[in-house]
Design a protein around this motif. Structure first.
Motif, PDB file in Angstrom:
ATOM      1  N   GLY A  28       0.821  -1.212   0.000  1.00  0.00           N
ATOM      2  CA  GLY A  28       0.000   0.000   0.000  1.00  0.00           C
ATOM      3  C   GLY A  28       0.850   1.254   0.000  1.00  0.00           C
ATOM      4  O   GLY A  28       1.850   1.359  -0.716  1.00  0.00           O
ATOM      5  N   ASP A  29       0.477   2.208   0.849  1.00  0.00           N
ATOM      6  CA  ASP A  29       1.202   3.469   0.920  1.00  0.00           C
ATOM      7  C   ASP A  29       2.636   3.300   1.411  1.00  0.00           C
ATOM      8  O   ASP A  29       3.499   4.149   1.145  1.00  0.00           O
ATOM      9  N   ALA A  30       2.900   2.213   2.111  1.00  0.00           N
ATOM     10  CA  ALA A  30       4.251   1.989   2.647  1.00  0.00           C
ATOM     11  C   ALA A  30       5.249   1.624   1.557  1.00  0.00           C
ATOM     12  O   ALA A  30       6.467   1.689   1.790  1.00  0.00           O
ATOM     13  N   ALA A  31       4.772   1.249   0.375  1.00  0.00           N
ATOM     14  CA  ALA A  31       5.656   0.773  -0.690  1.00  0.00           C
ATOM     15  C   ALA A  31       6.701   1.805  -1.084  1.00  0.00           C
ATOM     16  O   ALA A  31       7.816   1.457  -1.492  1.00  0.00           O
ATOM     17  N   GLU A  32       6.378   3.072  -0.984  1.00  0.00           N
ATOM     18  CA  GLU A  32       7.290   4.124  -1.418  1.00  0.00           C
ATOM     19  C   GLU A  32       8.584   4.146  -0.620  1.00  0.00           C
ATOM     20  O   GLU A  32       9.655   4.444  -1.166  1.00  0.00           O
ATOM     21  N   THR A  33       8.512   3.847   0.644  1.00  0.00           N
ATOM     22  CA  THR A  33       9.696   3.979   1.507  1.00  0.00           C
ATOM     23  C   THR A  33      10.060   2.696   2.249  1.00  0.00           C
ATOM     24  O   THR A  33      11.088   2.662   2.931  1.00  0.00           O
ATOM     25  N   PHE A  34       9.250   1.643   2.121  1.00  0.00           N
ATOM     26  CA  PHE A  34       9.480   0.451   2.940  1.00  0.00           C
ATOM     27  C   PHE A  34      10.794  -0.220   2.579  1.00  0.00           C
ATOM     28  O   PHE A  34      11.126  -0.395   1.403  1.00  0.00           O
ATOM     29  N   ASN A  35      11.534  -0.609   3.614  1.00  0.00           N
ATOM     30  CA  ASN A  35      12.791  -1.333   3.461  1.00  0.00           C
ATOM     31  C   ASN A  35      12.767  -2.503   4.421  1.00  0.00           C
ATOM     32  O   ASN A  35      12.774  -2.313   5.638  1.00  0.00           O
ATOM     33  N   LEU A  36      12.722  -3.714   3.884  1.00  0.00           N
ATOM     34  CA  LEU A  36      12.598  -4.909   4.728  1.00  0.00           C
ATOM     35  C   LEU A  36      13.767  -5.039   5.687  1.00  0.00           C
ATOM     36  O   LEU A  36      13.578  -5.373   6.862  1.00  0.00           O
ATOM     37  N   GLU A  37      14.962  -4.769   5.205  1.00  0.00           N
ATOM     38  CA  GLU A  37      16.146  -4.885   6.057  1.00  0.00           C
ATOM     39  C   GLU A  37      16.051  -3.950   7.259  1.00  0.00           C
ATOM     40  O   GLU A  37      16.324  -4.347   8.393  1.00  0.00           O
ATOM     41  N   LYS A  38      15.644  -2.711   7.031  1.00  0.00           N
ATOM     42  CA  LYS A  38      15.510  -1.753   8.131  1.00  0.00           C
ATOM     43  C   LYS A  38      14.346  -2.117   9.046  1.00  0.00           C
ATOM     44  O   LYS A  38      14.422  -1.928  10.266  1.00  0.00           O
ATOM     45  N   GLU A  74      -2.153   0.486   8.962  1.00  0.00           N
ATOM     46  CA  GLU A  74      -2.327   1.896   8.597  1.00  0.00           C
ATOM     47  C   GLU A  74      -1.813   2.827   9.700  1.00  0.00           C
ATOM     48  O   GLU A  74      -1.198   3.858   9.421  1.00  0.00           O
ATOM     49  N   THR A  75      -2.072   2.445  10.943  1.00  0.00           N
ATOM     50  CA  THR A  75      -1.588   3.253  12.063  1.00  0.00           C
ATOM     51  C   THR A  75      -0.073   3.269  12.113  1.00  0.00           C
ATOM     52  O   THR A  75       0.552   4.318  12.327  1.00  0.00           O
ATOM     53  N   ASP A  76       0.546   2.111  11.900  1.00  0.00           N
ATOM     54  CA  ASP A  76       2.007   2.032  11.901  1.00  0.00           C
ATOM     55  C   ASP A  76       2.602   2.869  10.777  1.00  0.00           C
ATOM     56  O   ASP A  76       3.616   3.561  10.970  1.00  0.00           O
ATOM     57  N   GLU A  77       1.982   2.814   9.593  1.00  0.00           N
ATOM     58  CA  GLU A  77       2.483   3.594   8.461  1.00  0.00           C
ATOM     59  C   GLU A  77       2.348   5.089   8.728  1.00  0.00           C
ATOM     60  O   GLU A  77       3.252   5.877   8.416  1.00  0.00           O
ATOM     61  N   ARG A  78       1.249   5.467   9.337  1.00  0.00           N
ATOM     62  CA  ARG A  78       1.059   6.883   9.664  1.00  0.00           C
ATOM     63  C   ARG A  78       2.120   7.360  10.661  1.00  0.00           C
ATOM     64  O   ARG A  78       2.702   8.446  10.502  1.00  0.00           O
ATOM     65  N   ASN A  79       2.397   6.554  11.674  1.00  0.00           N
ATOM     66  CA  ASN A  79       3.422   6.909  12.654  1.00  0.00           C
ATOM     67  C   ASN A  79       4.795   7.016  12.006  1.00  0.00           C
ATOM     68  O   ASN A  79       5.569   7.940  12.305  1.00  0.00           O
ATOM     69  N   ALA A  80       5.098   6.063  11.129  1.00  0.00           N
ATOM     70  CA  ALA A  80       6.406   6.070  10.470  1.00  0.00           C
ATOM     71  C   ALA A  80       6.573   7.320   9.611  1.00  0.00           C
ATOM     72  O   ALA A  80       7.642   7.952   9.603  1.00  0.00           O
ATOM     73  N   ARG A  81       5.529   7.687   8.886  1.00  0.00           N
ATOM     74  CA  ARG A  81       5.605   8.874   8.033  1.00  0.00           C
ATOM     75  C   ARG A  81       5.774  10.147   8.865  1.00  0.00           C
ATOM     76  O   ARG A  81       6.589  11.024   8.532  1.00  0.00           O
TER      77      ARG A  81
END
Length: 488
Positions: A24-34, A122-129
């Protein structure tokens, strides 16, 4: 979902199913290693990160009933590997081994566990952003560019129960021992599911614990009390080649492979369940040591084949009926055994409804919700301020920093603060308060940065060297050792 079979090139290779989880929206910045290599929890069994293939793997349970999957009767564990292949930039690939197909219910259960571990809600992605935006603004004004390199996600376990137990293991204990206790619990779970009654009971009655380890290094989070550490005469020199350091700690975890049961008995209900187990899984696997520690996880991130038993972290029901002295000696838990058993019993008996607890803060971590949960958790035996704060951090509350002697060390080395256990909470608020409501993420990003500055990227360190990533190796020569640590 895509069902796949192996190509038959290797004899008896397992079939598998591949699930794709949209980012979803996390695809733009998601890094599995991190996302994985962001907390010491990723180093604890049964988790396994492979730095070569950039793949995370571990067993996950299937939910076979309508009850809470965290407390249901022990169910099948399947080994899964999670990757983020280049041809799927907007999805994670989750390969589930040992099955031809998965029901919708099983898929939902596995996906939910992956989402929880990697904080993909969604909550986790919002916090990360929001944290990354705050970090970018702070980096533009100060010389703390390391903030922007932290992804804003902190790895956690697939279930709240596993987080709670591991937070108990983290408290007032050296890091090598924390690792060994987590591994021993997974080995025990393997024994509970596959050993026949006669063999298992005989071992429990007649074997002698040979794993009387003398801890030789400080733990990553938190520190062992310094009055105990001073007796251990730690002599460690940190270099780029971790394999050359701390010969003493090499012997610490080697002893774990020889963990055996002492003269003790298991709870009647557990014995009954073991007696009724036909041990079909064990009998279907060739070799006499299918439950040996080496089968706990692959050293190279390769999935277990059909001839290897899967050792998962034990469920509440698997621990609730164990005898305290047996668990303490089998897993070298000491006083933690009774706390873990009581926690498991409270969950199984419904006094601690984990699903309701998590669902209550699913839409956001408010201060009122934090205070309510903190009050409830403090009623749990063994849940002091540090353990409570750690568990609540795992649940997504980032405005409170769990503090202990490791925090004191970090503030002294990095911020020249003469903190004590009594003053450290005030000091962290003074330093990290400007990052509210993400004080913990800012603190943790800084702490993680300095660990990697000392040891190199923690995601690239071999599993065998995890025990060397200790607070004692972060201290300057002649550094002051605190006399007390934060009460768990």
């Amino acid at each position: 979902m895509e069902n796949t079979k192996t190509d038959g090139k290797e004899e008896e290779e397992e079939e598998s199913v591949v699930l794709e989880i949209p980012l979803g929206d996390a695809a733009e910045t998601f890094n599995l290693e991190k996302a994985v290599c962001s907390h010491g929890l990723f180093m604890m069994s049964p988790n396994h990160w492979d730095p070569l293939s950039l793949t995370f793997s571990r067993p996950l349970r299937l939910s076979l009933s309508d009850s809470d999957p965290q407390v249901s009767t022990p169910t099948t564990s399947l080994f899964v590997s999670i990757s983020h292949p280049p041809h799927l930039p907007r999805s994670l690939s989750v390969r589930v081994y040992g099955t031809r197909c998965l029901s919708p219910k099983h898929q939902e259960s596995l996906v939910a566990q992956v989402v929880r571990m990697l904080r993909l809600s969604e909550t986790d992605e919002r916090n990360a952003r929001e944290f990354r935006k705050m970090a970018e603004e702070a980096a533009a004004e100060e010389t703390n560019s390391w903030l922007t390199g932290f992804g804003g996600r902190v790895f956690r376990s697939p279930t709240l129960f596993e987080d709670m137990v591991k937070c108990i293991l983290l408290c007032n204990c050296q890091w090598p021992r924390t690792l060994s206790m987590a591994r021993a619990l997974c080995e025990l779970q393997c024994e509970l599911q596959c050993k026949s009654s006669a063999v298992f009971v005989a071992q429990a009655v007649n074997a002698t614990v040979k794993n009387k380890c003398n801890d030789t290094a400080h733990n990553f989070i938190p520190n062992t009390p310094a009055d105990k550490e001073s007796k251990r005469n730690i002599r460690a020199s940190v270099s780029k080649n971790l394999a050359s350091k701390i010969v003493e700690t090499e012997t610490l975890l080697e002893a774990d492979a020889n963990l055996k049961t002492d003269s003790a008995h298991i709870g009647r209900e557990t014995l009954a369940s073991v007696q009724n187990d036909s041990c079909a899984r064990c009998s279907s696997r060739h070799g006499s040591d299918s439950c040996a520690p080496d089968s706990l996880q692959s050293q190279h991130g390769i999935q277990p084949g059909v001839n290897k038993i899967i050792c998962n972290f034990p469920s509440p029901r698997e621990l609730a009926n164990l005898d305290e002295s047996f668990l303490a000696k089998r897993c070298n838990l000491g006083y933690r055994a009774i706390r873990i058993i009581k926690l498991a019993q409270s969950i199984v008996e419904g006094r601690i409804p984990l699903r309701e607890v998590e669902e209550g803060c699913a839409n956001g971590a408010s201060s009122s919700c934090y205070n309510k949960l903190a009050d409830q958790f403090r009623q749990i035996d063994g849940f002091g301020p540090f353990t409570c704060a750690n568990v609540l951090m795992c649940m997504g509350f980032y405005h409170i920093i769990p503090t202990d002697s490791e925090t004191v060390r970090h503030l002294k080395q990095v911020h020249a603060k003469k903190s004590t256990i009594q003053t450290v909470q005030r000091d962290v608020e003074e330093i990290y308060g400007k990052y509210a409501p993400f004080q913990f993420l800012a603190y943790w990003a800084e702490l993680w940065h300095f660990y990697e500055k000392r040891f190199g990227k923690l995601s690239e360190i071999p599993t065998s060297d995890y025990k060397l990533i200790t607070a004692s190796n972060m201290r300057s020569k002649g550094g002051h050792k605190n006399k007390r640590t934060k009460r768990c």
